[in-house]
Design a protein around this motif. Structure first.
Motif, PDB file in Angstrom:
ATOM      1  N   SER A  61     -46.096  33.612   2.100  1.00 44.41           N
ATOM      2  CA  SER A  61     -45.724  33.796   1.044  1.00 44.41           C
ATOM      3  C   SER A  61     -44.409  34.624   0.875  1.00 44.41           C
ATOM      4  CB  SER A  61     -46.335  33.834  -0.175  1.00 44.41           C
ATOM      5  OG  SER A  61     -46.895  35.513  -0.392  1.00 44.41           O
ATOM      6  N   ALA A  62     -44.419  34.984   1.893  1.00 41.96           N
ATOM      7  CA  ALA A  62     -43.413  36.366   1.581  1.00 41.96           C
ATOM      8  C   ALA A  62     -41.746  36.531   2.573  1.00 41.96           C
ATOM      9  CB  ALA A  62     -43.658  37.568   3.079  1.00 41.96           C
ATOM     10  N   PHE A  63     -42.463  34.801   3.771  1.00 42.15           N
ATOM     11  CA  PHE A  63     -41.144  34.625   4.604  1.00 42.15           C
ATOM     12  C   PHE A  63     -41.914  33.302   4.590  1.00 42.15           C
ATOM     13  CE2 PHE A  63     -39.962  32.957   8.305  1.00 42.15           C
ATOM     14  CZ  PHE A  63     -38.752  33.419   8.471  1.00 42.15           C
ATOM     15  N   ASN A  64     -41.462  31.978   5.044  1.00 41.29           N
ATOM     16  CA  ASN A  64     -41.896  30.979   4.870  1.00 41.29           C
ATOM     17  C   ASN A  64     -40.324  29.905   5.597  1.00 41.29           C
ATOM     18  OD1 ASN A  64     -41.221  28.683   2.909  1.00 41.29           O
ATOM     19  ND2 ASN A  64     -42.122  30.276   2.204  1.00 41.29           N
ATOM     20  N   GLU A  65     -40.356  28.896   6.375  1.00 40.40           N
ATOM     21  CA  GLU A  65     -39.286  27.572   6.674  1.00 40.40           C
ATOM     22  C   GLU A  65     -40.496  26.342   6.499  1.00 40.40           C
ATOM     23  OE1 GLU A  65     -36.996  28.141   9.914  1.00 40.40           O
ATOM     24  OE2 GLU A  65     -37.992  26.381  10.820  1.00 40.40           O
TER      25      GLU A  65
ATOM     26  N   GLN B 106     -30.934  11.990  14.252  1.00 38.45           N
ATOM     27  CA  GLN B 106     -31.471  12.731  13.149  1.00 38.45           C
ATOM     28  C   GLN B 106     -30.635  13.800  12.513  1.00 38.45           C
ATOM     29  OE1 GLN B 106     -33.988  16.126  14.919  1.00 38.45           O
ATOM     30  NE2 GLN B 106     -35.828  14.760  14.176  1.00 38.45           N
ATOM     31  N   PHE B 107     -31.047  13.744  10.930  1.00 39.71           N
ATOM     32  CA  PHE B 107     -30.611  14.364   9.826  1.00 39.71           C
ATOM     33  C   PHE B 107     -31.995  15.283   9.587  1.00 39.71           C
ATOM     34  CE2 PHE B 107     -28.213  11.067  10.572  1.00 39.71           C
ATOM     35  CZ  PHE B 107     -26.782  11.079   9.933  1.00 39.71           C
ATOM     36  N   ARG B 108     -32.165  17.055   9.758  1.00 41.27           N
ATOM     37  CA  ARG B 108     -33.071  17.944   9.307  1.00 41.27           C
ATOM     38  C   ARG B 108     -32.339  18.441   8.548  1.00 41.27           C
ATOM     39  NH1 ARG B 108     -34.832  21.035  14.217  1.00 41.27           N
ATOM     40  NH2 ARG B 108     -35.436  18.618  14.551  1.00 41.27           N
ATOM     41  N   TYR B 109     -33.119  18.936   7.185  1.00 35.04           N
ATOM     42  CA  TYR B 109     -33.120  19.790   5.804  1.00 35.04           C
ATOM     43  C   TYR B 109     -34.114  20.790   6.161  1.00 35.04           C
ATOM     44  CZ  TYR B 109     -32.153  21.709   1.243  1.00 35.04           C
ATOM     45  OH  TYR B 109     -32.066  21.971   0.585  1.00 35.04           O
ATOM     46  N   VAL B 110     -33.147  21.972   5.864  1.00 34.54           N
ATOM     47  CA  VAL B 110     -34.021  23.235   6.322  1.00 34.54           C
ATOM     48  C   VAL B 110     -33.514  23.752   5.370  1.00 34.54           C
ATOM     49  CG1 VAL B 110     -34.379  25.028   7.783  1.00 34.54           C
ATOM     50  CG2 VAL B 110     -33.762  22.939   9.104  1.00 34.54           C
ATOM     51  N   THR B 111     -35.039  24.841   4.640  1.00 29.19           N
ATOM     52  CA  THR B 111     -34.827  26.094   3.821  1.00 29.19           C
ATOM     53  C   THR B 111     -36.388  26.546   3.992  1.00 29.19           C
ATOM     54  OG1 THR B 111     -34.795  24.126   1.899  1.00 29.19           O
ATOM     55  CG2 THR B 111     -35.892  26.059   1.078  1.00 29.19           C
ATOM     56  N   THR B 112     -35.352  27.971   4.377  1.00 31.77           N
ATOM     57  CA  THR B 112     -35.847  29.288   4.805  1.00 31.77           C
ATOM     58  C   THR B 112     -36.235  30.385   3.514  1.00 31.77           C
ATOM     59  OG1 THR B 112     -35.257  28.751   6.898  1.00 31.77           O
ATOM     60  CG2 THR B 112     -35.591  31.162   6.201  1.00 31.77           C
ATOM     61  N   LYS B 113     -36.489  30.584   3.509  1.00 33.74           N
ATOM     62  CA  LYS B 113     -36.473  32.107   2.104  1.00 33.74           C
ATOM     63  C   LYS B 113     -37.668  33.295   3.049  1.00 33.74           C
ATOM     64  CE  LYS B 113     -40.161  33.227  -1.598  1.00 33.74           C
ATOM     65  NZ  LYS B 113     -41.220  32.891  -1.532  1.00 33.74           N
TER      66      LYS B 113
ATOM     67  N   LYS C 142     -34.550  35.983  -0.722  1.00 35.25           N
ATOM     68  CA  LYS C 142     -33.595  35.659  -0.241  1.00 35.25           C
ATOM     69  C   LYS C 142     -33.082  33.939   0.033  1.00 35.25           C
ATOM     70  CE  LYS C 142     -28.788  35.333   1.964  1.00 35.25           C
ATOM     71  NZ  LYS C 142     -27.911  36.349   2.645  1.00 35.25           N
ATOM     72  N   ILE C 143     -32.768  32.631  -0.180  1.00 30.47           N
ATOM     73  CA  ILE C 143     -33.058  31.117   0.382  1.00 30.47           C
ATOM     74  C   ILE C 143     -31.725  30.782   0.768  1.00 30.47           C
ATOM     75  CG2 ILE C 143     -33.714  28.906  -0.235  1.00 30.47           C
ATOM     76  CD1 ILE C 143     -35.226  30.096  -2.851  1.00 30.47           C
ATOM     77  N   ILE C 144     -32.233  30.495   1.581  1.00 35.34           N
ATOM     78  CA  ILE C 144     -31.486  29.571   2.839  1.00 35.34           C
ATOM     79  C   ILE C 144     -31.356  28.502   3.351  1.00 35.34           C
ATOM     80  CG2 ILE C 144     -29.451  29.905   4.782  1.00 35.34           C
ATOM     81  CD1 ILE C 144     -30.286  32.520   5.128  1.00 35.34           C
ATOM     82  N   SER C 145     -30.087  27.244   2.553  1.00 31.62           N
ATOM     83  CA  SER C 145     -30.715  25.843   3.197  1.00 31.62           C
ATOM     84  C   SER C 145     -29.285  25.339   3.661  1.00 31.62           C
ATOM     85  CB  SER C 145     -31.351  25.187   1.546  1.00 31.62           C
ATOM     86  OG  SER C 145     -30.923  25.213   1.006  1.00 31.62           O
TER      87      SER C 145
END
Length: 161
Positions: free
Chosen positions: A38-42, A61-68, A73-76
């Protein structure tokens, strides 16, 4: 399907689900991966397609990445990859891969986040049915040039359980 709990820690949980559909000369793949807590995930969701064209194989290949992160702060973003391999002889294989190739032609002074571009060029030699040796040259955006060595050994079936 794959799940891993490193060092029996809830902080280092990895989940992976993948499937592929193959035909005579092509393969389509789908994968989902999650790492963290819950503190950091990808999370990564990817879709790939590869086609055999005789001595040359090519794929996308197409990859959608979301990092919290801890600060919520969410980066995607989307990562696009294109690659090809060429079987130059019975034992020699050469390959090239472009990661985010469209970014090679854009200005780098953008203030928004984007995944870096990279270029990989490699070659390898299939020594026998069990042993493959290769080397790869890697140039990522705003990073020094690098090299990677690869050794793949597949044990004989009589030694596998």
């Amino acid at each position: 399907m794959y799940a891993e709990k490193k060092y029996m820690s809830n902080e280092l949980v990895t989940l992976l689900a993948a499937c592929s559909i193959s035909s005579e000369s092509s393969t389509t793949s789908f994968a989902f991966q999650q790492f963290g807590n819950s503190a950091f995930n990808e999370r990564q969701l990817s879709l790939g397609f590869a086609k055999g064209l005789g001595a040359v194989n090519a794929g996308l290949q197409f990859r959608y990445v979301t990092t919290k992160s801890l600060q919520d702060k969410i980066i995607s973003g989307m990562i696009a990859m294109a690659g090809a391999s060429w079987k130059m002889s019975q034992n020699v294989i050469a390959a090239v891969k472009l990661v985010n190739p469209q970014e090679f032609f854009k200005s780098s002074d953008s203030s928004t986040f984007r995944f870096a571009s990279a270029f990989h060029l490699g070659a390898g030699y299939q020594v026998n049915e069990s042993l493959y040796i290769g080397m790869e040259s890697i140039k990522a955006e705003q990073q020094p040039h690098g090299f990677a060595a690869l050794l793949i050994y597949k044990p004989a079936k009589k030694y596998l359980i």
